[in-house]
Design an enzyme around this catalytic site. Structure first.
Site, PDB file in Angstrom:
ATOM      1  N   ASP A 151       0.827  -1.215   0.000  1.00  0.00           N
ATOM      2  CA  ASP A 151       0.000   0.000   0.000  1.00  0.00           C
ATOM      3  C   ASP A 151       0.863   1.268   0.000  1.00  0.00           C
ATOM      4  O   ASP A 151       2.095   1.182   0.016  1.00  0.00           O
ATOM      5  CB  ASP A 151      -0.929  -0.052   1.234  1.00  0.00           C
ATOM      6  N   ASP A 206      -9.867   3.932  -3.544  1.00  0.00           N
ATOM      7  CA  ASP A 206     -10.615   2.756  -3.080  1.00  0.00           C
ATOM      8  C   ASP A 206     -12.021   2.676  -3.655  1.00  0.00           C
ATOM      9  O   ASP A 206     -12.682   3.689  -3.873  1.00  0.00           O
ATOM     10  CB  ASP A 206     -10.736   2.787  -1.549  1.00  0.00           C
TER      11      ASP A 206
END
Ligand code: GLA
Length: 407
Positions: A151, A206
């Site tokens: 990430d 997201d």
């Protein structure tokens, strides 16, 4: 002279050693990865019993045998670093440790994935890998990890290409083949530089569990299914076997309507997207299972050509998508994102086109007659020699596989 030749041989040897480590693992993710990830449903609420239950359900539901083999932990599995800087698991949530969990997952014929971050801390505030890349890669290899999602929170001044290449090299040096899933939300356009770095890269922020809306937090946004879809079409030339565009994990089975879930799943398959489930598969409904276990639809995603589909046109509010498939087949999809049903006439000749940008393939409807298979009703619907009018229900799809009729 002899000394010179000897030096050359040594140099060449060193060169080949260093170039051998500077690469990603080949022969992984030749088709888009399929599996499950804990984040969309559980966020930080994960523990070893939940994950073991998910592993059991992946087998008993038939998901594993349909190709969903990666069981991926997302954020919040971490404890702290030990005195030597090695990462440990949260000992309350994972008292048996990640190695034992990996053994359990492997014993079920599945593979296991883990999550870290290129910055100081993960998005959930756990230790990130910055400064510990080689240590973490070694630890994952020792535990038997098969997949790493990496990430991008708390990276401050870190350079994305440098950071992801560093972790790629660390994984490669650790020696265990690990699929490398890059999650920097498309910010540095990884599709333009990451083909030899990762096996997949997120293309957007997201996903938000909503069919058609944006979750706007000011400094960042999460995107509904239709919003993410709209951001993929220009990226198709960058995807292929071993290097995929990743429009984020699936929300199928997390509360949207069945038609919306069907459209979401279909479009991810049309995109040749990684199919990483995000629902609670231990308790999923028959409808959800019917969607994610539809093998003929999954086969579009997993087609060996590995070509992302394209939005041919939007006509009368219906998006028409095409995807070239192995063996001369095509996937043909009508997507109605509106809130009204639409009656849609299909004139096959109208879809004569050559995919000049990527595959060079032509539909050639005047010369080739295709058999039409409806992949959701699982019925054959004649051939493309006659035109037809179909009902495309609101926020739903009509999905065909077209196969040339042999003369
Ligand atoms: C980021 C990622 C998500 C998820 C969370 C975990 O937002 O994009 O997919 O991994 O972090 O904190």
């Amino acid at each position: 002279m002899k000394r010179f030749i000897l030096l050359m041989v040594i140099n060449l040897g060193l060169l080949s050693i260093s170039s051998a480590s500077a690469q990603k693992f080949d022969n992984l993710a030749k088709t888009p990865p399929m599996g499950w990830n804990s984040w969309n449903k559980f966020a930080c609420n994960i523990d070893e019993n939940t994950i073991k239950g998910v592993a059991d359900a992946m087998v008993s539901s038939g998901l594993r045998d349909a190709g969903y083999v990666y069981l991926n932990l997302d954020d919040c599995w971490h404890g702290s670093r030990d005195a030597n800087g090695f990462i440990t698991a949260d000992s309350t949530k994972f008292p048996s440790g990640i190695k034992a969990l990996a053994d359990y997952v492997h014993s079920k014929g599945l593979k296991i994935g883990i999550y870290s971050d290129a910055g100081r801390q993960t998005c959930g505030g756990r230790p990130g890998s910055l400064g510990h890349e080689y240590q973490d890669a070694l630890t994952y290899a020792k535990w038997g990890i098969d997949y790493l999602k990496y990430d991008w929170c708390n990276t401050e001044n870190v350079n994305p290409k440098g950071a992801y290449t560093l972790m790629r090299d660390a994984l490669h040096a650790a020696g265990r083949p690990i699929v490398f899933s890059m999650c920097e939300w498309g910010q540095s356009k990884p599709w333009t530089w990451a083909k030899d770095v990762g096996h997949l890269w997120r293309t957007t922020g997201d996903i938000y569990n909503c069919f058609d809306c944006i979750d706007d937090h000011g400094s960042w946004k999460a995107f509904g299914v239709m919003q993410i879809l709209a951001m993929q079409d220009t990226l198709r030339k960058y995807a292929g076997p071993g290097h995929w565009n990743d429009p984020d994990m699936l929300e199928v089975g997390n509360g949207q309507k069945v038609n919306q879930d069907r459209a979401h799943f279909t479009m991810w398959c049309m995109l040749a997207a990684p199919l990483i489930l995000g629902n609670d598969i231990r308790t999923m409904s028959k409808e959800t299972a019917g969607i994610i276990l539809n093998k003929e639809v999954v086969a579009l995603d997993q087609d060996t050509l590995g070509l992302q589909g394209l939005n041919f046109e939007t006509k009368d509010s219906v998006q028409v998508w095409l995807k070239p498939l192995a063996g001369g087949d095509w996937a043909f999809c009508l997507l109605n994102a509106t809130t009204k049903d639409i009656s849609f006439p299909i004139d096959w000749q109208h879809y004569n086109f050559t995919d000049k940008e990527v595959s060079g393939r032509s539909t050639d409807f005047d010369r080739i007659k295709y058999r039409i298979r409806n992949l959701w009703t699982k019925k054959n619907e004649g051939a493309t020699s006659s035109n037809k009018t179909v009902n495309v229900p609101s926020q739903d799809v009509v999905l065909y596989r077209l196969t040339p009729v042999k003369k």
